[in-house]
Design an enzyme around this catalytic site. Structure first.
Site, PDB file in Angstrom:
ATOM      1  N   GLU A  59       0.819  -1.211   0.000  1.00 51.15           N
ATOM      2  CA  GLU A  59       0.000   0.000   0.000  1.00 51.15           C
ATOM      3  C   GLU A  59       0.854   1.263   0.000  1.00 51.15           C
ATOM      4  O   GLU A  59       0.623   2.195   0.767  1.00 51.15           O
ATOM      5  CB  GLU A  59      -0.966  -0.013   1.197  1.00 51.15           C
ATOM      6  CG  GLU A  59      -1.890  -1.226   1.168  1.00 51.15           C
ATOM      7  CD  GLU A  59      -2.981  -1.212   2.232  1.00 51.15           C
ATOM      8  OE1 GLU A  59      -2.724  -0.720   3.340  1.00 51.15           O
ATOM      9  OE2 GLU A  59      -4.075  -1.721   1.941  1.00 51.15           O
ATOM     10  N   GLU A  77     -12.394  -2.655  12.332  1.00 47.76           N
ATOM     11  CA  GLU A  77     -12.438  -1.859  11.103  1.00 47.76           C
ATOM     12  C   GLU A  77     -13.590  -2.265  10.185  1.00 47.76           C
ATOM     13  O   GLU A  77     -14.319  -1.410   9.683  1.00 47.76           O
ATOM     14  CB  GLU A  77     -11.093  -2.003  10.373  1.00 47.76           C
ATOM     15  CG  GLU A  77     -11.065  -1.277   9.043  1.00 47.76           C
ATOM     16  CD  GLU A  77      -9.710  -1.359   8.356  1.00 47.76           C
ATOM     17  OE1 GLU A  77      -8.773  -1.960   8.917  1.00 47.76           O
ATOM     18  OE2 GLU A  77      -9.599  -0.816   7.240  1.00 47.76           O
ATOM     19  N   ASP A 136      -8.532  -8.870   3.928  1.00 49.15           N
ATOM     20  CA  ASP A 136      -8.216  -7.818   4.897  1.00 49.15           C
ATOM     21  C   ASP A 136      -9.224  -7.767   6.040  1.00 49.15           C
ATOM     22  O   ASP A 136     -10.011  -6.828   6.117  1.00 49.15           O
ATOM     23  CB  ASP A 136      -8.194  -6.462   4.159  1.00 49.15           C
ATOM     24  CG  ASP A 136      -7.546  -5.375   5.001  1.00 49.15           C
ATOM     25  OD1 ASP A 136      -6.975  -5.703   6.049  1.00 49.15           O
ATOM     26  OD2 ASP A 136      -7.614  -4.204   4.602  1.00 49.15           O
ATOM     27  N   LYS A 178      -1.934 -12.105   7.882  1.00 50.92           N
ATOM     28  CA  LYS A 178      -3.314 -11.822   8.301  1.00 50.92           C
ATOM     29  C   LYS A 178      -4.137 -13.106   8.270  1.00 50.92           C
ATOM     30  O   LYS A 178      -3.846 -14.016   7.499  1.00 50.92           O
ATOM     31  CB  LYS A 178      -3.950 -10.772   7.390  1.00 50.92           C
ATOM     32  CG  LYS A 178      -3.395  -9.365   7.620  1.00 50.92           C
ATOM     33  CD  LYS A 178      -4.219  -8.286   6.936  1.00 50.92           C
ATOM     34  CE  LYS A 178      -3.597  -6.930   7.216  1.00 50.92           C
ATOM     35  NZ  LYS A 178      -4.364  -5.794   6.669  1.00 50.92           N
TER      36      LYS A 178
HETATM   37  C1  GCV Z   1      -2.284   0.134   8.622  1.00 48.44           C
HETATM   38  C2  GCV Z   1      -5.983  -2.155   5.701  1.00 48.44           C
HETATM   39  C3  GCV Z   1      -6.345  -0.947   6.510  1.00 48.44           C
HETATM   40  C4  GCV Z   1      -5.178   0.009   6.606  1.00 48.44           C
HETATM   41  C5  GCV Z   1      -3.995  -0.737   7.198  1.00 48.44           C
HETATM   42  C6  GCV Z   1      -3.691  -1.931   6.301  1.00 48.44           C
HETATM   43  C7  GCV Z   1      -2.571  -2.793   6.864  1.00 48.44           C
HETATM   44  O1  GCV Z   1      -5.812  -1.829   4.362  1.00 48.44           O
HETATM   45  O2  GCV Z   1      -7.458  -0.333   5.946  1.00 48.44           O
HETATM   46  O3  GCV Z   1      -5.559   1.078   7.440  1.00 48.44           O
HETATM   47  O4  GCV Z   1      -2.869   0.082   7.343  1.00 48.44           O
HETATM   48  O5  GCV Z   1      -4.827  -2.738   6.204  1.00 48.44           O
HETATM   49  O6  GCV Z   1      -2.893  -3.763   7.530  1.00 48.44           O
HETATM   50  O7  GCV Z   1      -1.422  -2.471   6.654  1.00 48.44           O
END
Ligand code: GCV
Length: 630
Positions: free
Chosen positions: A234, A341, A313, A308
């Site tokens: 990202e 989230e 996600d 993860k």
């Molecule tokens: C810390 C998702 C979340 C992001 C997060 C990312 C990650 O995309 O929306 O806020 O960033 O995961 O786990 O790195």
């Protein structure tokens, strides 16, 4: 206010130096009438034994084990459980970590409980009393590592390795008596701040820079647990920019940390976040496996890959990440998210332990370890990993009640309890939490709270996106329904719904993701008939008139579950209203009432948006004639 330790009226005093000393304090404070002998046996490390003696107990434990034993005894006694038998316990994982996504400006990425407990105005800054209470909470459930800053390392977080070192040392000292070691998220490109023109992990100047950075930080925080790294993810910098692998990057850091006993926790959340929605071949779910499997066995033994729980996600339902059971020669740890989230952002109640248990109990059929579950794979013992563990993205902030929604604290408590002992079941954890937190409430109230918690994940799943497809949230902040919010975006999160059906074909005819699993899991997911239905749309494109095992069509299932989920949320609110006067903490009662009202409204919004969306696509009437907007 101290969550499940509400009955301990005195704060932890300043000045206690070690977990053993703290154990003595907590026992004399919580159980003043019980005689407890503490005997330190260093070889037990974090393990302990509790033996009933005439008129009291003896706890034998390692340095931190004594503290964990003390908490076990205290919590059992507070819950009214008589400990007549000898209890032997030791954690399954060496690293039981809380990842705080806190930024130096005091904001918390995906934080739903106020601002940071650690940072203010660009610097580390904290309320010592609050840190002691947080330490107490985490230690009471056996968590032992806290990563203090966001994995997205925005400036000035880099200063933690530079000017802010004295503050870091002071914060580490504050957590030390609780048996909690700090970890830092680091910016892979940080050497470039010192005038080095590259962050190439094979460049000698870069390697030197990290060695001296490690020496600098460990000289002031000798027990720092390590560095956590989000690289090539990202937009974060990483080794790809230099044509290097993740193993090159992680090993370079591992060498720098080795002299100090530090661990590199390297995240596997790596995917193309600039996908074109018209591209049906690229599959975000495949990405981490495709990137990391070729390097299995290349990582140093003080590197742990943090994976993860699912390949997307932290959605309300995902299959278990195929790297678990895929990787055979690499240390691994599981990353879950108790910050809600995608599960209601601590405005909705969503108790996640039933989900975590399913993940931990999943059998991967790793060759040679066919019976090993995810829980086994990430443990330091079963597969003889040098390292392993479990981490959760934190759900705490500086709100007075710590977690925004009072019931969200069950996720922090539950995560700690499960991380220490994966054999516990979600319902007993929920009950223990409810009894501790709402002590003095009626039995009806405690039973009702446990019931709400235990139904909450399923309720949330029912009124949000169906059968494992995920997303359908508002882009960016991720709260509330927006069925096509991500459908034509670049993040690789498509549901592909059209007038014929919905779902992503991840079979060999589609993206081929199913083949990342070991057999028999690969075949199970590959075929519609054997794919677990709760994940059907994650793996398959399914027509609306397809009949599920219940005999219902897919579209009827979508309508029904959305009506049911919204009804569940309404029931939670009704139940809570009936508990007026039965919950000992009146303020907590009022706060929860407000959140349940928000949830019930939001669930209706979800229900109607989703049902209307699908009704408009397929034109099929609800068999029960309920109101679906056109
Ligand atoms: C810390 C998702 C979340 C992001 C997060 C990312 C990650 O995309 O929306 O806020 O960033 O995961 O786990 O790195």
């Amino acid at each position: 206010m101290n969550l499940w330790l509400t009955r301990l009226k005195d704060p932890v005093p300043a000045g206690l130096k070690s977990p053993a000393e703290l154990a003595g304090f907590e026992l004399s404070h919580a159980l003043p009438d019980t005689q407890v002998i503490l005997r330190e046996q260093p070889a037990l490390n974090e393990g302990y034994r509790i033996e009933p003696l005439p008129g009291g107990f003896r706890i034998t434990g390692g340095h931190t084990g004594l503290l964990y034993g003390a908490w076990r005894l205290i919590m059992d006694r507070l819950c009214g459980e008589a400990s007549a038998a000898v209890i032997d316990s030791a954690p399954k994982y060496a690293m039981r970590m809380i990842d705080c996504w806190d930024n130096p400006d005091g904001t918390v990425e995906r934080g739903y409980a106020g601002r940071s407990l650690f940072f203010r105005s660009g610097k580390l800054s904290w309320d010592p009393g609050r840190i002691r209470e947080l330490g107490r909470l985490l230690a009471s459930v056996g968590l032992n590592v806290l990563c203090v800053n966001n994995v997205n390392v925005h400036y000035p977080a880099q200063l933690l390795l530079e000017d802010d070192l004295p503050s870091l040392a002071a914060l580490a000292e504050a957590f030390r008596p609780f048996g909690i070691r700090l970890m830092l998220s680091v910016d892979f490109s940080q050497p470039m701040r010192s005038g080095i023109p590259t962050a190439d992990p094979l460049d000698p100047a870069v390697r030197e820079w990290w060695k001296s950075a490690a020496a600098r930080v460990w000289s002031v925080v000798p027990d720092l647990a390590g560095f956590l790294v989000k690289a090539d993810s990202e937009g974060a910098p990483g080794p790809f920019a230099y044509g290097r692998t993740h193993a090159d990057g992680a090993n370079m850091l591992a060498e720098a940390l080795r002299p100090f006993g530090g661990t590199v926790v390297w995240r596997c959340f790596v995917y193309n976040c600039r996908q074109d929605w018209r591209d049906y071949k690229t599959d975000r779910a495949r990405a981490a496996y495709d990137h990391f499997m070729p390097s299995d066995g290349d990582f140093h033994d003080n590197v742990i890959l943090q994976i993860k729980n699912g390949p997307q996600d932290f959605q309300v339902r995902e299959p278990v990440h195929p790297l678990f059971g895929g990787l055979m020669k690499t240390n691994q740890m599981l990353e879950v998210q108790i910050a809600q989230e995608y599960t209601g952002q601590q405005k909705h109640v969503c108790y996640l332990m039933p989900m975590f248990k399913q993940i931990l109990d999943f059998k991967t059929y790793m060759p040679g370890h066919e019976d090993a579950t995810v829980a086994d794979i990430i443990s330091t013992r079963t597969l003889k990993n040098a390292n392993g563990g479990i981490a959760a993205v934190a759900n705490t902030g500086n709100d007075e009640n710590w977690t925004g929604h009072d019931l969200a604290a069950a996720n922090l408590f539950g995560f700690g309890r499960l991380a220490f002992d994966t054999t516990l079941d979600s319902e007993s954890i929920a009950r223990e939490w409810a009894e501790l937190t709402f002590a003095g409430s009626t039995k009806t109230a405690i039973d009702a709270i446990v019931d709400i918690l235990m139904r909450s994940w399923s309720a949330y799943e029912k009124y949000t996106s169906p059968l494992g497809i995920g997303w359908m949230v508002n882009p960016n902040h991720h709260y509330g329904p927006n069925v096509e919010g991500y459908e034509f975006d670049r993040w690789g999160t498509y549901h592909r719904a059209n007038w014929r059906g919905i779902g992503v074909d991840r079979t060999t005819k589609g993206t081929g993701y199913t083949m990342q699993y070991r057999e028999p899991n690969a075949s199970m997911y590959e075929h519609v008939e054997t794919c677990p239905e709760e994940l059907l749309l994650f793996f398959h494109f399914i027509p609306y008139d397809y009949r599920l095992k219940t005999g219902k069509t897919l579209i009827q299932h979508i309508y029904d579950t959305h009506f049911e989920g919204a009804q569940d949320a309404a029931d939670f609110l009704d139940t809570w209203k009936k508990l007026d006067g039965q919950i000992s903490d009146k303020e907590a009662y009022a706060r929860v009432l407000k959140r349940l009202e928000i949830q019930a409204d939001s669930a209706i919004e979800w229900r109607d948006r989703i049902n209307t969306y699908f009704y408009r696509h397929c034109g099929t009437e609800d068999e029960h004639g309920r109101k679906i907007y056109e």
